[in-house]
Design an enzyme around this catalytic site. Structure first.
Site, PDB file in Angstrom:
ATOM      1  N   TYR A 292       0.827  -1.209   0.000  1.00 45.55           N
ATOM      2  CA  TYR A 292       0.000   0.000   0.000  1.00 45.55           C
ATOM      3  C   TYR A 292       0.857   1.254   0.000  1.00 45.55           C
ATOM      4  O   TYR A 292       2.044   1.242   0.351  1.00 45.55           O
ATOM      5  CB  TYR A 292      -0.921   0.025   1.218  1.00 45.55           C
TER       6      TYR A 292
ATOM      7  N   PHE B 156       2.463   9.720   3.607  1.00 46.41           N
ATOM      8  CA  PHE B 156       2.745   9.512   5.026  1.00 46.41           C
ATOM      9  C   PHE B 156       3.166   8.074   5.332  1.00 46.41           C
ATOM     10  O   PHE B 156       3.664   7.791   6.423  1.00 46.41           O
ATOM     11  CB  PHE B 156       1.536   9.897   5.887  1.00 46.41           C
ATOM     12  N   ASP B 157       2.972   7.149   4.383  1.00 44.50           N
ATOM     13  CA  ASP B 157       3.409   5.775   4.617  1.00 44.50           C
ATOM     14  C   ASP B 157       3.411   5.013   3.303  1.00 44.50           C
ATOM     15  O   ASP B 157       2.623   5.309   2.391  1.00 44.50           O
ATOM     16  CB  ASP B 157       2.467   5.083   5.616  1.00 44.50           C
TER      17      ASP B 157
ATOM     18  N   ILE C 118      -8.307   0.656  10.249  1.00 40.29           N
ATOM     19  CA  ILE C 118      -9.326   1.699  10.130  1.00 40.29           C
ATOM     20  C   ILE C 118     -10.523   1.170   9.337  1.00 40.29           C
ATOM     21  O   ILE C 118     -10.381   0.273   8.501  1.00 40.29           O
ATOM     22  CB  ILE C 118      -8.761   2.973   9.473  1.00 40.29           C
TER      23      ILE C 118
ATOM     24  N   TYR D   8      -8.908   8.170  10.524  1.00 40.20           N
ATOM     25  CA  TYR D   8      -8.443   8.381  11.896  1.00 40.20           C
ATOM     26  C   TYR D   8      -9.249   9.443  12.632  1.00 40.20           C
ATOM     27  O   TYR D   8      -8.863   9.874  13.723  1.00 40.20           O
ATOM     28  CB  TYR D   8      -6.950   8.734  11.884  1.00 40.20           C
TER      29      TYR D   8
ATOM     30  N   PHE E  72      -5.511   5.997  -0.405  1.00 35.84           N
ATOM     31  CA  PHE E  72      -4.658   4.814  -0.342  1.00 35.84           C
ATOM     32  C   PHE E  72      -4.695   4.061  -1.671  1.00 35.84           C
ATOM     33  O   PHE E  72      -5.774   3.869  -2.249  1.00 35.84           O
ATOM     34  CB  PHE E  72      -5.134   3.845   0.754  1.00 35.84           C
TER      35      PHE E  72
END
Length: 242
Positions: free
Chosen positions: A161, A171-172, A189, A215, A232
């Site tokens: 992902y 962010f990731d 989530i 979140y 995502f």
């Protein structure tokens, strides 16, 4: 010089006085010094200083969260009632709701820009070709359709992902780590839990997740602010079962 008394009821005397005092410098009356000096607080014990410190620290923490003031009379009453073992006006079980409502309201006001930005983005995005919307508000695009099995909420899956904010900031990414993530679908989530169940193994989808399914009002660490709509790209490599 004979002193002249002036009153609003005697305009003629007023004119005489103005004439007689012309050219003389007026002297402003002295202000009354009736204001009391500020009372100096003296700590007579460690309990005194600790009591003040408790109040100051609590207030500083709440102020950082956006709270500007409290009803101080009720605050003190709550403290006294609890310390003295009296019946509380709001039970311990009920107390979290008004506190949560207060800070959620402050947080929504503070991050109103984030909320509006996410709402506007999703409203426009759902009109784009290929975008599908679920009843919960989750939006997605099928980048690649797989032909494997679809996972259930109780399954663990292996996925690659990449996650970004609406401004494109990443962010990731498991791709950057060159290490796919194994995760149980009932511990992520809500947007992931719902979205990945739509994917046959071997698929790659792009998800647009409202903050309510991400979140929420808390955000996540320094990289994901509160009330953030997230994007995502998820590649479902394998369904591992329970």
């Amino acid at each position: 010089m004979k002193r002249i008394f002036i009153t609003l009821l005697l305009p003629f005397c007023t004119l005489i006085t103005m004439a007689q005092t012309k050219g003389k410098k007026a002297t402003a009356p002295k202000k009354a010094t009736t204001q009391k000096a500020a009372t100096k607080v003296i700590f007579n014990s460690s309990l005194d200083s600790a009591s003040y410190a408790f109040g100051a620290n609590m207030a500083s923490s709440m102020k950082n969260d956006g709270l500007g003031a409290l009803n101080y009379d009720l605050l003190v009453k709550g403290l006294k009632d609890a310390f003295e073992g009296k019946t509380l006006l709001i039970s311990k079980e009920q107390s979290q709701l008004p506190i949560s409502n207060l800070f959620n309201g402050l947080s929504k006001k503070k991050f109103a820009v984030n909320i509006a930005e996410g709402k506007n983005f999703l409203e426009n995005n759902k009109k784009q070709p290929g975008v599908q919307v679920t009843p919960s508000g989750l939006q997605y695009i099928v980048i690649k359709a797989g032909d494997g099995i679809k996972p259930k909420v109780t399954d663990t899956v292996l996925a690659h992902y990449k996650g970004t904010l609406l401004n494109g900031k990443q962010f990731d990414s498991s791709y950057d780590r060159n290490e796919p993530l194994s995760l149980p679908l009932n511990r992520v989530i809500a947007g992931w839990t719902e979205g990945i169940q739509l994917m046959p193994a071997g698929s790659k989808y792009k998800f647009f997740i409202p903050y309510q399914l991400a979140y929420g009002e808390r955000g996540a660490g320094q990289d994901i602010p509160p009330y953030s709509t997230l994007i995502f790209e998820v590649e479902l490599l394998k369904v591992n079962g329970k």
